[in-house]
Design an enzyme around this catalytic site. Sequence first.
Site, PDB file in Angstrom:
ATOM      1  N   PHE A 121       0.951  -1.288   0.084  1.00  0.00           N
ATOM      2  CA  PHE A 121      -0.118  -0.022   0.095  1.00  0.00           C
ATOM      3  C   PHE A 121       0.897   1.270   0.071  1.00  0.00           C
ATOM      4  O   PHE A 121       0.557   2.328   0.513  1.00  0.00           O
ATOM      5  CB  PHE A 121      -0.889  -0.071   1.041  1.00  0.00           C
ATOM      6  N   CYS A 148     -15.011   0.717  -0.127  1.00  0.00           N
ATOM      7  CA  CYS A 148     -14.469   0.518   1.215  1.00  0.00           C
ATOM      8  C   CYS A 148     -13.952   1.835   1.655  1.00  0.00           C
ATOM      9  O   CYS A 148     -14.371   2.426   2.834  1.00  0.00           O
ATOM     10  CB  CYS A 148     -13.827  -0.465   1.430  1.00  0.00           C
TER      11      CYS A 148
END
Length: 436
Positions: free
Chosen positions: A252, A263
């Site tokens: 990430f 989300c």
Amino acid sequence: MKIAMVGSGYVGLVSGACFADFGHDVVCIDKDPGKIAALNDGVMPIFEPGLGELVASNVKAGRLSFTTDLAAGIADASAIFIAVGTPSRRGDGHADLSFVYAVAEEVGQHLKTEAVIVTKSTVPVGTGDEVERILTQAAPGVRFAVASNPEFLREGAAISDFKRPDRIVIGSDDEWAQEVMREVYRPLFLNQAPILFTSRRTSELIKYAANAFLAVKITFINEIADLCEKVDADVQDVSRGIGLDGRIGSKFLHAGPGYGGSCFPKDTLALLKTSEDYDSPLRIVEAVVKVNDSRKRAMGRKVVDALGGAEAARGKKVALLGLTFKPNTDDMRDAPSIAISQTLQDAGVEVSAYDPEGMALAAPLMPGVTMAASAYAAIEGADAVALVTEWDAFRALDFEKIKGLAKAPLLVDLRNVYDPAEVRAKGFTYVSVGRS
Ligand code: UGA
């Protein structure tokens, strides 16, 4: 063990199919008769790699079935999962819990035998308490416990995430509920997946904290990417240089056009609402939401700049490759491509686009954008190609072909898929994210 999954959307369907694959007897329940009929015909309501096959094999083995009949579906189930949507409530960003509470009410009305009721939907802290209150009223005299069991599935990789989880979080102080949940996840337990038992409220918060932290990480590297462009540094190397530090971790940290999907945008907003309600500011998350929102349009302006600025861009044509919020999904929710194409159109740029799976859902969100039959059809006559979503199909583009089709050899790579030197060696002007 019999498991009932109420809500056969993304989370319910993937979880139900995987539980059946573990050997449990699973009934997936949904109010939508069209969806259930399609599932009974083997047609998946969502695009998720491997899901069709997993559902088919477990239906065939007699472990997985679909119904609209909640009363029959939950009968004799030891665990009843609530996996319905918790969308952002219009206007205030709070998670809309009406579906969760409606299911709790209906389950309570039909609950005849003891069961653990498990919220898998992403729900704010305290929701389990309310579900328990509803059930206590609706199902007097029946033994039940309410547990929280958040999901950490990524769209596009949901089945492997389910079967090889980093951890399983179970929120319940009730020993019987813990035992039932241990049984539900026994196959993974045997695989030594860590199971973390916490209080129900802690478990509810873990889900939001995890998503918010990942959103922070992405947004952090995106801002570092902007700085890299100013100081002549390379964000890919910065990511690697910091990610190799075990305390930071390499995942990430891929700079891009901003996070989207169903989300992160929704859960960060809902977490901020909780923080407001409890008067406990989360200023970092606040900043992340703002920075990510403005980044999407900034990426549109980046393409305009690559075309030579506002004056030069007017009347030109840009081909967008990839529209979904990430590859291997048809999900367009909060996809950066929406703001990017809007920014381009606002600047008088004509937009054509191609996505391997997302065009049906994208078209109504992008009025005026031409949906092309292939990447190369989108590129035909374009003054620039903008790679927005890193589908594998775009990782080995035929640059000679592009030169023949496009008006100019200009590639704006918003996912840093390509090596700058290699693309430039092919005679292209190449613009990417966080690399000079
Ligand atoms: C996310 C979490 O990763 C899951 O653990 C969680 O279960 C799920 O939300 C959920 O709450 O249901 P998902 O939204 O499917 O999963 O997608 P991600 O793979 O996390 O990507 C989210 C966005 O971040 C995408 O737009 C992606 O392109 C972007 N991203 C991700 C980056 O820009 N850079 C990265 O390094 C990683």
